[in-house]
Design a protein around this motif. Structure first.
Motif, PDB file in Angstrom:
ATOM      1  N   ALA A  78       0.774  -1.367  -0.033  1.00 43.60           N
ATOM      2  CA  ALA A  78      -0.147  -0.147   0.218  1.00 43.60           C
ATOM      3  C   ALA A  78       0.942   1.334   0.012  1.00 43.60           C
ATOM      4  N   TRP A  79       1.950   1.247   0.929  1.00 43.90           N
ATOM      5  CA  TRP A  79       2.698   2.460   0.700  1.00 43.90           C
ATOM      6  C   TRP A  79       3.628   2.703  -0.645  1.00 43.90           C
ATOM      7  N   ALA A 434      -5.653   1.408   4.030  1.00 43.29           N
ATOM      8  CA  ALA A 434      -5.890   1.208   5.591  1.00 43.29           C
ATOM      9  C   ALA A 434      -7.145   0.768   5.894  1.00 43.29           C
ATOM     10  N   LEU A 435      -8.252   1.069   5.095  1.00 43.59           N
ATOM     11  CA  LEU A 435      -9.434   0.573   5.332  1.00 43.59           C
ATOM     12  C   LEU A 435     -10.002  -0.740   4.671  1.00 43.59           C
ATOM     13  N   ASP A 436      -8.887  -1.116   3.901  1.00 46.55           N
ATOM     14  CA  ASP A 436      -9.273  -2.177   2.942  1.00 46.55           C
ATOM     15  C   ASP A 436     -10.392  -2.107   2.239  1.00 46.55           C
ATOM     16  N   ALA A 443     -12.655   5.269  -4.657  1.00 50.19           N
ATOM     17  CA  ALA A 443     -12.440   6.328  -3.808  1.00 50.19           C
ATOM     18  C   ALA A 443     -11.446   7.366  -4.525  1.00 50.19           C
ATOM     19  N   LEU A 444     -10.529   6.684  -5.294  1.00 52.86           N
ATOM     20  CA  LEU A 444      -9.640   7.893  -5.933  1.00 52.86           C
ATOM     21  C   LEU A 444     -10.162   8.462  -7.095  1.00 52.86           C
ATOM     22  N   ILE A 541     -19.739   4.046   0.147  1.00 51.11           N
ATOM     23  CA  ILE A 541     -18.800   4.282   1.014  1.00 51.11           C
ATOM     24  C   ILE A 541     -17.306   4.776   0.640  1.00 51.11           C
ATOM     25  N   ASP A 542     -17.257   4.087  -0.720  1.00 49.62           N
ATOM     26  CA  ASP A 542     -15.885   4.528  -1.415  1.00 49.62           C
ATOM     27  C   ASP A 542     -15.955   5.922  -1.876  1.00 49.62           C
ATOM     28  N   VAL A 543     -17.188   6.477  -2.673  1.00 46.99           N
ATOM     29  CA  VAL A 543     -17.403   7.776  -2.952  1.00 46.99           C
ATOM     30  C   VAL A 543     -17.181   8.730  -1.778  1.00 46.99           C
TER      31      VAL A 543
END
Length: 758
Positions: A78-79, A434-436, A443-444, A541-543
């Motif tokens: 993820a990082w 982090a929220l998986d 979201a992006l 949730i993603d939006v």
């Protein structure tokens, strides 16, 4: 056109998806084929005609391959994915500094990294991903040519050519004004800032008078038409009047030359408008001859801009300029005006016409550069303040490097936007990891599409976006429950849903777009894997997560957008223009060899123009008596363009043998610079200097009252340079008068000092 574009994208996306999913049985390839079409067909903007759009799509392929490969390899952690998002997000967004084509592709290119940078980490799936991208882009390129091809938009060259033809007619009217007898007063065009200010404040045959007492010079009634038409045509070249993708804003020499040609035409038009306003009166045949040559030069340039004629030759208008300078320095054959005021008016009129002719010559050279025709060698290589066309002699890669390097500063809105977008996308990637989140790329995508250049605009988009997503999710739940796991039903309905989303969404607003797109993505992913009603919950949730990250990023990084930066950059530009005009006078008078002030003004102008372009895309509650930003930019553009012409035409130190003239010119330049500094100071203090017009009138009185050189043409032709400088300074005052409206609260003006203000 919007319906045809939506239909093309729908057909390509569905065709690529169905072939890869049901014929080749490759879900990965199907996903990337569909999203490649959506990324470049919906989230991107393509300019030009069908052939240009198809070439752009094919040219995107190497960049898309690189981004997909990078995202696939960095998805291991993820990082690492977030760090890659930071770098890629900044690089892609900052690439918009290279021109409008890159601006239009930015969002789509970001998606090529966003999609593969999420789990599962599958380097072995890279060939399928690249194949899907190829299928989507190649099919869309073919559809641009074969399926309802769009009409080629009006080119900037055509706009420039029409404006040039219109200004040529104004040049003929100006020549008529210099040969016609004095007409009755009252035919002034007060809607024209170039003529209204001049008319209101002075009479070309008499001393300066208050605006309320000035009757204004006359001109033939036939001049009003060319004045209004030329003003409308030149205004049509403003960036705000030209579609973003058609603006000549790239770093290449051709686009720079088109922009330079438009600026030269605007400057020429302003001078011609002053000639029309001030020209009626005593006949000035030598000035009329020069104006006829200017009109011929403009008419020659118009078809050449369109590439319908060979590149224009600046030699004829240069010869006319030389003949005029020789003629005005010789004893007049006809009787010279008896009064000093009339003699001064005639000298000033000739200087304005000479400026217009020089502007036409600059226009011809710029058109030659835009046509890649040979131009004279640079007489001062590397010296930008004495070489207006320095870019014509540099390699393209050097020009691009200078553009990218020049905007790598927090004062550039391009840098600010790129850093804001990169930080928001990287933060959203970290939060999604982090929220998986099951479908974290949503979201992006929400962060990318909902975030605006200022926090106020971002907040404005949140309510309709979240409302639409919520309603779309609520509509998706009964659909998933009713249909269940029947991919054939979703496959049959998907084209209709996609077409409605891509067509009705942009027309009905953001809420409808988000809601319909939520239904579309549900239909897509239910064909790739078994899904239930929780898919709609995941989408919501993603939006919400992406929108929250974008809002926080907008609040933390340059939340005011282009407004504050525009105020700062225009204040800096007015300050640097003041120093540039003083430097120009000092170079011509021989008191200095130049300190780079003109170069700094040219550099600051690029930042101010970029800030103004962004400012126009944002929502503002600007008061009616606010600063006229465009007038400020035009005044500073006329400062730099006029300085370029004077430094090209007038030898350095040519006035050194006349110390009293030098002293007067330096005092005049300090007064005009003080007016620029006053405007700059008012912007910094957020006070509009309403007493600027009174101060301008006082300065104008100094310029006109002390510039009576003789009752006949001066004996030494070099002394006419003093008149050229005075008329240039006088014109700058006319331009500056429109920056602040009358009646605003004044700001205390700093003393006109030659140094930079803090």
């Amino acid at each position: 056109m919007a319906v045809h574009r939506a239909l093309r994208v729908t057909l390509v996306a569905c065709a690529g998806f169905y072939v890869c999913r049901y014929a080749l049985h490759d879900d990965t390839m199907a996903t990337y084929a569909l999203f490649a079409a959506v990324a470049t067909g919906v989230l991107s903007q393509l300019g030009g005609g069908p052939e240009d759009r198809a070439r752009t799509l094919l040219a995107v392929l190497p960049g898309a391959y690189l981004l997909v490969t990078t995202g696939t390899l960095l998805a291991v952690r993820a990082w690492s994915a977030a760090l890659g998002m930071l770098v890629v997000g900044f690089a892609v967004a900052y690439g918009s500094v290279g021109g409008p084509r890159l601006v239009g592709l930015a969002n789509g290119l970001q998606l090529f990294y966003i999609l593969p940078c999420f789990p599962p980490y599958q380097p072995g799936a890279l060939p399928s991903r690249l194949a899907g991208v190829s299928i989507g882009l190649v099919l869309l390129a073919g559809a641009e040519l074969a399926l309802w091809p769009e009409r080629t938009p009006v080119r900037y060259q055509d706009r420039l050519a029409r404006a040039t033809e219109t200004v040529a007619r104004l040049a003929d009217s100006a020549a008529d004004a210099c040969t016609a007898p004095r007409a009755s007063a009252g035919a002034t065009d007060l809607d024209d800032p170039a003529t209204a200010t001049a008319t209101a404040g002075r009479d070309p045959t008499g001393p300066t008078r208050p605006a309320a007492q000035a009757a204004g010079p006359g001109r033939s009634a036939g001049a009003s038409g060319p004045l209004a038409a030329s003003r409308a045509a030149v205004d049509g070249l403003r960036p705000s009047r030209v579609p973003v993708l058609e603006r000549p804003a790239s770093a290449g020499a051709a686009d720079r030359a088109l922009t330079h040609a438009a600026a030269a035409l605007r400057y020429t038009r302003t001078q011609l408008a002053r000639v029309v306003t001030l020209g009626a009166g005593a006949p000035t045949p030598e000035t009329a001859v020069l104006l006829r040559a200017t009109a011929r030069a403009l008419r020659e340039a118009a078809p050449a801009v369109r590439a319908h004629a060979p590149a224009p030759d600046p030699a004829p208008v240069q010869e006319a300029i030389t003949d005029f300078e020789t003629a005005r320095a010789e004893p007049a054959q006809e009787p010279w005006p008896a009064t000093p005021q009339a003699a001064e008016a005639r000298l000033r009129l000739g200087c304005i016409a000479l400026d217009a002719a020089e502007g036409a010559r600059f226009l011809l050279i710029a058109v030659r550069i835009s046509r890649h025709a040979p131009v004279p060698p640079d007489p001062h290589p590397g010296d930008r303040w004495r070489s207006p066309f320095w870019y014509a002699h540099l390699p393209t890669r050097t020009l691009w490097w200078r553009r990218f390097r020049g905007h790598l500063t927090p004062r550039s809105v391009y840098f600010q936007n790129a850093l804001r977008i990169a930080a928001a996308l990287a933060a959203a990637r970290l939060v999604a990891g982090a929220l998986d989140l099951a479908h974290g790329f949503w979201a992006l995508l929400a962060t990318l599409t909902l975030m605006r250049t200022c926090a106020a605009d971002t907040r404005t988009t949140l309510r309709p976006a979240l409302t639409g997503t919520l309603l779309g999710a609520l509509a998706t739940v009964p659909l998933l429950l009713a249909v269940g796991e029947r991919p054939a039903v979703y496959a049959a309905v998907l084209p209709v849903a996609m077409l409605v989303a891509f067509t009705a969404g942009p027309l009905l607003g953001l809420a409808w777009g988000q809601g319909l797109f939520t239904v579309v993505v549900a239909m897509i992913f239910t064909q790739l894997a078994p899904s239930d009603w929780r898919l709609a919950e995941t989408r919501l949730i993603d939006v919400v997560t992406g929108a929250a990250v974008g809002t926080l990023a907008g609040l933390c990084a340059w939340p005011r957008g282009g407004g504050s930066e525009l105020r700062r950059s225009v204040a800096d530009l007015l300050r640097d223009s003041a120093l540039a005009l003083q430097e120009t006078v000092a170079v011509v008078t021989g008191t200095t060899t130049g300190t780079g002030a003109l170069r700094r003004a040219q550099h600051t102008l690029t930042f101010a123009e970029a800030s103004y372009a962004q400012f126009q895309t944002e929502r503002h509650d600007q008061a009616m008596d606010g600063p006229n930003w465009q007038a400020a930019l035009l005044a500073c553009q006329h400062t730099t363009r006029g300085a370029e012409q004077l430094l090209t035409r007038c030898p350095p130190g040519s006035l050194a043998p006349w110390p009293r003239t030098v002293e007067r010119l330096e005092r005049d330049a300090a007064l005009v610079a003080g007016a620029f500094q006053q405007q700059s100071h008012g912007l910094r203090r957020r006070r509009r200097p309403g007493r600027t017009e009174l101060r301008l009138a006082e300065t104008e009185e100094v310029l006109l009252g002390e510039r009576t050189l003789a009752a006949s043409p001066p004996a030494d032709p070099l002394l006419l340079t003093a008149t050229d400088l005075s008329v240039w300074l006088s014109g700058l005052l006319d331009d500056l008068a429109a920056v602040s409206p009358p009646g605003a609260a004044p700001a205390p003006a700093p003393a006109p000092a030659p140094g930079r203000t803090p």
